[in-house]
Design a protein around this motif. Structure first.
Motif, PDB file in Angstrom:
ATOM      1  N   ALA A 180     -79.385  52.661 -41.202  1.00 44.28           N
ATOM      2  CA  ALA A 180     -80.043  52.003 -42.331  1.00 44.28           C
ATOM      3  C   ALA A 180     -80.761  50.730 -41.877  1.00 44.28           C
ATOM      4  O   ALA A 180     -81.906  50.475 -42.275  1.00 44.28           O
ATOM      5  CB  ALA A 180     -79.022  51.675 -43.420  1.00 44.28           C
ATOM      6  N   ILE A 181     -80.108  49.942 -41.036  1.00 41.57           N
ATOM      7  CA  ILE A 181     -80.720  48.714 -40.517  1.00 41.57           C
ATOM      8  C   ILE A 181     -81.945  49.061 -39.661  1.00 41.57           C
ATOM      9  O   ILE A 181     -82.994  48.407 -39.748  1.00 41.57           O
ATOM     10  CB  ILE A 181     -79.700  47.908 -39.685  1.00 41.57           C
ATOM     11  CG1 ILE A 181     -78.605  47.354 -40.590  1.00 41.57           C
ATOM     12  CG2 ILE A 181     -80.387  46.765 -38.919  1.00 41.57           C
ATOM     13  CD1 ILE A 181     -77.430  46.733 -39.847  1.00 41.57           C
ATOM     14  N   THR A 182     -81.813  50.104 -38.855  1.00 43.60           N
ATOM     15  CA  THR A 182     -82.908  50.506 -37.969  1.00 43.60           C
ATOM     16  C   THR A 182     -84.132  50.936 -38.771  1.00 43.60           C
ATOM     17  O   THR A 182     -85.251  50.479 -38.509  1.00 43.60           O
ATOM     18  CB  THR A 182     -82.442  51.647 -37.039  1.00 43.60           C
ATOM     19  OG1 THR A 182     -81.291  51.203 -36.300  1.00 43.60           O
ATOM     20  CG2 THR A 182     -83.538  52.044 -36.074  1.00 43.60           C
ATOM     21  N   PHE A 183     -83.922  51.804 -39.762  1.00 44.76           N
ATOM     22  CA  PHE A 183     -85.044  52.258 -40.584  1.00 44.76           C
ATOM     23  C   PHE A 183     -85.673  51.106 -41.355  1.00 44.76           C
ATOM     24  O   PHE A 183     -86.895  50.983 -41.422  1.00 44.76           O
ATOM     25  CB  PHE A 183     -84.575  53.342 -41.559  1.00 44.76           C
ATOM     26  CG  PHE A 183     -84.851  54.725 -41.064  1.00 44.76           C
ATOM     27  CD1 PHE A 183     -85.971  55.414 -41.477  1.00 44.76           C
ATOM     28  CD2 PHE A 183     -83.994  55.333 -40.170  1.00 44.76           C
ATOM     29  CE1 PHE A 183     -86.237  56.679 -41.013  1.00 44.76           C
ATOM     30  CE2 PHE A 183     -84.243  56.603 -39.692  1.00 44.76           C
ATOM     31  CZ  PHE A 183     -85.372  57.291 -40.118  1.00 44.76           C
ATOM     32  N   HIS A 184     -84.842  50.279 -41.942  1.00 45.50           N
ATOM     33  CA  HIS A 184     -85.343  49.141 -42.722  1.00 45.50           C
ATOM     34  C   HIS A 184     -86.216  48.241 -41.850  1.00 45.50           C
ATOM     35  O   HIS A 184     -87.304  47.814 -42.263  1.00 45.50           O
ATOM     36  CB  HIS A 184     -84.161  48.350 -43.291  1.00 45.50           C
ATOM     37  CG  HIS A 184     -84.563  47.078 -43.954  1.00 45.50           C
ATOM     38  ND1 HIS A 184     -85.173  47.038 -45.191  1.00 45.50           N
ATOM     39  CD2 HIS A 184     -84.453  45.782 -43.543  1.00 45.50           C
ATOM     40  CE1 HIS A 184     -85.425  45.780 -45.511  1.00 45.50           C
ATOM     41  NE2 HIS A 184     -85.001  44.998 -44.533  1.00 45.50           N
ATOM     42  N   ASN A 185     -85.753  47.964 -40.639  1.00 46.95           N
ATOM     43  CA  ASN A 185     -86.514  47.100 -39.741  1.00 46.95           C
ATOM     44  C   ASN A 185     -87.814  47.747 -39.277  1.00 46.95           C
ATOM     45  O   ASN A 185     -88.846  47.074 -39.194  1.00 46.95           O
ATOM     46  CB  ASN A 185     -85.656  46.711 -38.536  1.00 46.95           C
ATOM     47  CG  ASN A 185     -84.847  45.469 -38.789  1.00 46.95           C
ATOM     48  OD1 ASN A 185     -85.302  44.353 -38.552  1.00 46.95           O
ATOM     49  ND2 ASN A 185     -83.641  45.630 -39.302  1.00 46.95           N
ATOM     50  N   LEU A 186     -87.780  49.036 -38.970  1.00 50.30           N
ATOM     51  CA  LEU A 186     -89.007  49.719 -38.567  1.00 50.30           C
ATOM     52  C   LEU A 186     -90.072  49.630 -39.650  1.00 50.30           C
ATOM     53  O   LEU A 186     -91.221  49.274 -39.390  1.00 50.30           O
ATOM     54  CB  LEU A 186     -88.717  51.190 -38.244  1.00 50.30           C
ATOM     55  CG  LEU A 186     -88.196  51.501 -36.851  1.00 50.30           C
ATOM     56  CD1 LEU A 186     -87.772  52.954 -36.755  1.00 50.30           C
ATOM     57  CD2 LEU A 186     -89.239  51.182 -35.779  1.00 50.30           C
ATOM     58  N   VAL A 187     -89.678  49.921 -40.881  1.00 51.35           N
ATOM     59  CA  VAL A 187     -90.631  49.883 -41.995  1.00 51.35           C
ATOM     60  C   VAL A 187     -91.158  48.466 -42.206  1.00 51.35           C
ATOM     61  O   VAL A 187     -92.365  48.249 -42.337  1.00 51.35           O
ATOM     62  CB  VAL A 187     -89.982  50.431 -43.289  1.00 51.35           C
ATOM     63  CG1 VAL A 187     -90.910  50.217 -44.471  1.00 51.35           C
ATOM     64  CG2 VAL A 187     -89.647  51.907 -43.127  1.00 51.35           C
ATOM     65  N   GLN A 188     -90.249  47.488 -42.238  1.00 49.16           N
ATOM     66  CA  GLN A 188     -90.653  46.091 -42.449  1.00 49.16           C
ATOM     67  C   GLN A 188     -91.577  45.590 -41.351  1.00 49.16           C
ATOM     68  O   GLN A 188     -92.594  44.955 -41.629  1.00 49.16           O
ATOM     69  CB  GLN A 188     -89.413  45.198 -42.488  1.00 49.16           C
ATOM     70  CG  GLN A 188     -88.955  44.857 -43.885  1.00 49.16           C
ATOM     71  CD  GLN A 188     -88.160  43.557 -43.891  1.00 49.16           C
ATOM     72  OE1 GLN A 188     -87.638  43.119 -42.867  1.00 49.16           O
ATOM     73  NE2 GLN A 188     -88.075  42.943 -45.040  1.00 49.16           N
ATOM     74  N   CYS A 189     -91.216  45.869 -40.118  1.00 46.83           N
ATOM     75  CA  CYS A 189     -91.991  45.358 -38.986  1.00 46.83           C
ATOM     76  C   CYS A 189     -93.370  46.003 -38.907  1.00 46.83           C
ATOM     77  O   CYS A 189     -94.355  45.345 -38.564  1.00 46.83           O
ATOM     78  CB  CYS A 189     -91.222  45.564 -37.687  1.00 46.83           C
ATOM     79  SG  CYS A 189     -89.709  44.558 -37.610  1.00 46.83           S
ATOM     80  N   ILE A 190     -93.449  47.289 -39.229  1.00 47.70           N
ATOM     81  CA  ILE A 190     -94.743  47.974 -39.226  1.00 47.70           C
ATOM     82  C   ILE A 190     -95.597  47.495 -40.396  1.00 47.70           C
ATOM     83  O   ILE A 190     -96.779  47.190 -40.239  1.00 47.70           O
ATOM     84  CB  ILE A 190     -94.542  49.504 -39.277  1.00 47.70           C
ATOM     85  CG1 ILE A 190     -93.943  49.988 -37.959  1.00 47.70           C
ATOM     86  CG2 ILE A 190     -95.862  50.221 -39.541  1.00 47.70           C
ATOM     87  CD1 ILE A 190     -93.461  51.417 -37.989  1.00 47.70           C
ATOM     88  N   ALA A 191     -94.996  47.402 -41.576  1.00 53.52           N
ATOM     89  CA  ALA A 191     -95.737  46.985 -42.765  1.00 53.52           C
ATOM     90  C   ALA A 191     -96.278  45.566 -42.636  1.00 53.52           C
ATOM     91  O   ALA A 191     -97.356  45.246 -43.164  1.00 53.52           O
ATOM     92  CB  ALA A 191     -94.847  47.089 -43.999  1.00 53.52           C
ATOM     93  N   ASN A 192     -95.540  44.707 -41.924  1.00 54.83           N
ATOM     94  CA  ASN A 192     -95.949  43.307 -41.791  1.00 54.83           C
ATOM     95  C   ASN A 192     -96.612  42.995 -40.454  1.00 54.83           C
ATOM     96  O   ASN A 192     -96.844  41.827 -40.135  1.00 54.83           O
ATOM     97  CB  ASN A 192     -94.730  42.402 -41.987  1.00 54.83           C
ATOM     98  CG  ASN A 192     -94.209  42.462 -43.408  1.00 54.83           C
ATOM     99  OD1 ASN A 192     -94.889  42.066 -44.350  1.00 54.83           O
ATOM    100  ND2 ASN A 192     -92.996  42.974 -43.586  1.00 54.83           N
ATOM    101  N   ASP A 193     -96.914  44.055 -39.687  1.00 55.16           N
ATOM    102  CA  ASP A 193     -97.615  43.901 -38.403  1.00 55.16           C
ATOM    103  C   ASP A 193     -96.943  42.898 -37.472  1.00 55.16           C
ATOM    104  O   ASP A 193     -97.594  42.057 -36.860  1.00 55.16           O
ATOM    105  CB  ASP A 193     -99.084  43.491 -38.639  1.00 55.16           C
ATOM    106  CG  ASP A 193     -99.902  44.622 -39.228  1.00 55.16           C
ATOM    107  OD1 ASP A 193     -99.695  45.786 -38.818  1.00 55.16           O
ATOM    108  OD2 ASP A 193    -100.734  44.361 -40.107  1.00 55.16           O
ATOM    109  N   TYR A 194     -95.626  42.990 -37.359  1.00 54.89           N
ATOM    110  CA  TYR A 194     -94.912  42.141 -36.409  1.00 54.89           C
ATOM    111  C   TYR A 194     -95.289  42.551 -34.986  1.00 54.89           C
ATOM    112  O   TYR A 194     -95.552  43.719 -34.713  1.00 54.89           O
ATOM    113  CB  TYR A 194     -93.394  42.313 -36.557  1.00 54.89           C
ATOM    114  CG  TYR A 194     -92.781  41.661 -37.773  1.00 54.89           C
ATOM    115  CD1 TYR A 194     -93.548  41.259 -38.859  1.00 54.89           C
ATOM    116  CD2 TYR A 194     -91.401  41.451 -37.832  1.00 54.89           C
ATOM    117  CE1 TYR A 194     -92.969  40.666 -39.975  1.00 54.89           C
ATOM    118  CE2 TYR A 194     -90.810  40.861 -38.940  1.00 54.89           C
ATOM    119  CZ  TYR A 194     -91.596  40.479 -40.018  1.00 54.89           C
ATOM    120  OH  TYR A 194     -91.019  39.899 -41.113  1.00 54.89           O
TER     121      TYR A 194
END
Length: 201
Positions: A167-181
């Motif tokens: 859950a943490i992994t998926f959440h971070n992938l989506v957040q980081c991609i969406a926010n162009d980290y």
């Protein structure tokens, strides 16, 4: 899943169709994808597509299932490389997914999958390490995990650790991609959250 006629195709034609579908799902999300574009790229008539797949969703989930298989094999290798350290292996998997999602071209497929993720998509991607999977892939993974460093007493507890870390992994992938980290920012954020779980809240 594909119809039997799909598997009867010769390898070259099957690869052409797969690449055409992947290119379309890399361009846009499943919901915006056009079967016409897949047909044009694969140079096949519309009737032929329906001999191989029920619809575009069927083709999409076939590709996703193949990707999940590849990720499962990669995760097994990560566990071996990291001597069974679940958290380091998952961080390696996260970094690979992040790198793939930031590449140009057909790896935009992964980016589109993550940014348009729903429960069905998440379940497909993670099914190979879930306890209830039909082919017992969870058992295959759990046998490689070093339990000495974990405060658990049963495979059921290990399953719940997987659920939390996934859950943490998926959440971070989506957040980081969406926010162009940047990759550095994304890894820093992910590892901070993983360490909080690893050391105990």
């Amino acid at each position: 899943m594909p119809k039997p006629t799909f598997y009867n195709l010769n390898e070259e034609k099957r690869e052409t169709l797969i690449e055409a579908a992947k290119e379309e799902f890399s361009r846009v999300s499943l919901y915006d994808a056009s079967i016409s574009n897949i047909l044009k790229k694969a140079c096949i008539p519309r009737g032929s597509f329906y001999q191989y797949f029920e619809d575009k969703e069927d083709a999409f989930f076939y590709l996703l299932n193949e990707h999940a298989k590849d990720q499962h094999e990669h995760f097994l290798q990560c566990l071996k490389t990291q001597d069974g350290d679940l958290f380091k292996a998952m961080a390696d998997l996260f970094q690979t997914a992040l790198e793939q999602s930031q590449e140009e071209g057909q790896n935009n497929y992964l980016r589109n999958v993550l940014l348009n993720k729903n429960y069905k998509i998440e379940k497909e991607v993670t099914k190979y390490i879930r306890k209830e999977s039909n082919d017992s892939r969870f058992t295959q993974v759990s046998q490689l995990v070093d339990l000495e460093g974990l405060n658990i007493k049963s495979s059921e507890q290990l399953f719940h650790i997987f659920e939390i870390v996934i859950a943490i992994t998926f959440h971070n992938l989506v957040q980081c991609i969406a926010n162009d980290y940047t990759q550095e920012e994304a890894m820093d954020k992910y590892q901070k959250e993983i360490r909080m779980i690893q050391t105990g809240l």
